[in-house]
Scaffold this active site. Structure first.
Site, PDB file in Angstrom:
ATOM      1  N   PRO A 277       6.285   1.138  -1.091  1.00 32.42           N
ATOM      2  CG  PRO A 277       6.708  -1.473  -0.888  1.00 32.42           C
ATOM      3  CD  PRO A 277       6.059  -0.025  -0.342  1.00 32.42           C
ATOM      4  CD  GLU A 278       5.585   5.446  -3.845  1.00 30.02           C
ATOM      5  OE1 GLU A 278       5.296   6.121  -5.143  1.00 30.02           O
ATOM      6  OE2 GLU A 278       6.518   6.130  -3.009  1.00 30.02           O
TER       7      GLU A 278
ATOM      8  CE  LYS B  56       0.827   3.379  -4.315  1.00 33.39           C
ATOM      9  NZ  LYS B  56       0.344   3.737  -2.636  1.00 33.39           N
TER      10      LYS B  56
ATOM     11  NE  ARG C 263       5.919  -4.264  11.548  1.00 32.59           N
ATOM     12  CZ  ARG C 263       6.434  -5.090  10.513  1.00 32.59           C
ATOM     13  NH1 ARG C 263       6.682  -6.231  11.208  1.00 32.59           N
ATOM     14  NH2 ARG C 263       7.635  -4.792  10.028  1.00 32.59           N
TER      15      ARG C 263
ATOM     16  NE  ARG D 257     -10.097  15.412  -6.164  1.00 34.07           N
ATOM     17  CZ  ARG D 257     -10.160  14.677  -5.463  1.00 34.07           C
ATOM     18  NH1 ARG D 257     -11.119  13.957  -5.348  1.00 34.07           N
ATOM     19  NH2 ARG D 257      -9.599  14.822  -3.853  1.00 34.07           N
TER      20      ARG D 257
ATOM     21  NE  ARG E  70      -1.476  11.362   0.868  1.00 28.68           N
ATOM     22  CZ  ARG E  70      -0.822   9.639   0.922  1.00 28.68           C
ATOM     23  NH1 ARG E  70      -0.005   9.354   0.838  1.00 28.68           N
ATOM     24  NH2 ARG E  70      -2.378   8.528   1.365  1.00 28.68           N
TER      25      ARG E  70
END
Ligand SMILES: [Zn+2]
Length: 267
Positions: free
Chosen positions: A2-3, A58, A110, A150, A257
């Site tokens: 979930p975001e 989140k 979990r 970055r 990713r």
């Protein structure tokens, strides 16, 4: 996982159902999901009034009249269900909070957790998170400063919670697609007009996704027809046709990713 849209959707639904309600009981079926011994956790919660539900990136916080808050992070696979036990679509629940005849179930926890802390302690725990990109104070200029500081590429930056809060693997791809920018672009080469497109794309994708109940198809209550109805344009659609240009959607692993994009209409 979930975001922002999934958590904002949960926040709104919880706000409507549990704010102003008293917790009449609780249960813990997996000790690792909570941060106190189960009996202590249950005793701290039983009888408390929920005063509100807030979201930080989140994370959700269920605020209590004791001055404590329940800090929830669903991580990978966690979800919520509100109703009674007969209606539950799965038996894989680790914790529950009862509100009279109805119960809030925490499922699939979990890696996720539900931790009780003093509210000011929660503020300290969440201090490392980057700005919420949906805050009105988060401007195109703020986005440009983050991007241009970055050396790496766009995808890992967008999902870095310390830089910007709330974007994960799915919506980073959806946002790049909406903005027409490739997720493997080197951040320092992204022009200001593209930063503006990314900033706008975050808002439009998140707004649409939250209004559609996010992309994860897990009902929040019996008869829920909204949760999970957001239709991803590229995420998890490898080989399918792009809505915009007809090219096949590509898949690549970027900074370990899963990443989906269209090389026909993203630059
Ligand atoms: Zn395309």
């Amino acid at each position: 996982m979930p975001e922002w849209p999934e958590m904002e959707h949960y926040r709104l639904m919880l706000e409507q159902r549990i704010t102003g309600k008293r917790i009449t009981g609780a249960n813990v079926f997996r000790d690792k999901s909570v941060n106190l011994p189960a009996e202590h956790f249950i005793a701290e919660l039983t009888g408390r009034l929920v005063t509100g539900v807030t979201r930080h990136a989140k994370h959700l916080v269920i605020m209590l009249d004791s001055g404590n808050g329940l800090l929830l992070h669903l991580m990978l696979g966690g979800w919520l269900f509100f109703g009674n036990r007969d209606e539950l679509p799965s038996r894989d629940f680790q914790t529950q909070l009862d509100f009279g005849g109805q119960t809030l179930f925490f499922l699939g926890l979990r890696l996720g957790y539900l931790h009780l802390h003093q509210v000011r302690e929660i503020g300290r725990l969440l201090r490392h998170l980057g700005p919420d990109p949906m805050d009105s104070g988060f401007t195109e200029r703020d986005m440009a400063v983050i991007l241009h500081a970055r050396r790496g590429v766009l995808k890992p930056l967008l999902v870095n919670q310390n830089k910007i809060g709330g974007i994960g693997n799915c919506y980073s791809d959806e946002i790049c697609y909406e903005a027409g920018i490739l997720p493997q672009r080197v951040c320092s080469t992204i022009e200001y007009r593209e930063v503006v497109s990314l900033h706008r794309a975050i808002r439009s994708v998140f707004r649409e996704a939250a209004a559609s109940g996010g992309y994860i198809e897990k009902p929040f209550f019996a008869g829920d027809r909204l949760t999970g109805t957001y239709r991803c344009r590229v995420y998890d659609r490898k080989g399918e046709t792009c809505d915009r240009c007809g090219e096949p959607i590509r898949f690549e692993t970027i900074a370990s990713r899963k990443t989906f994009y269209c090389s026909g209409c993203q630059q």
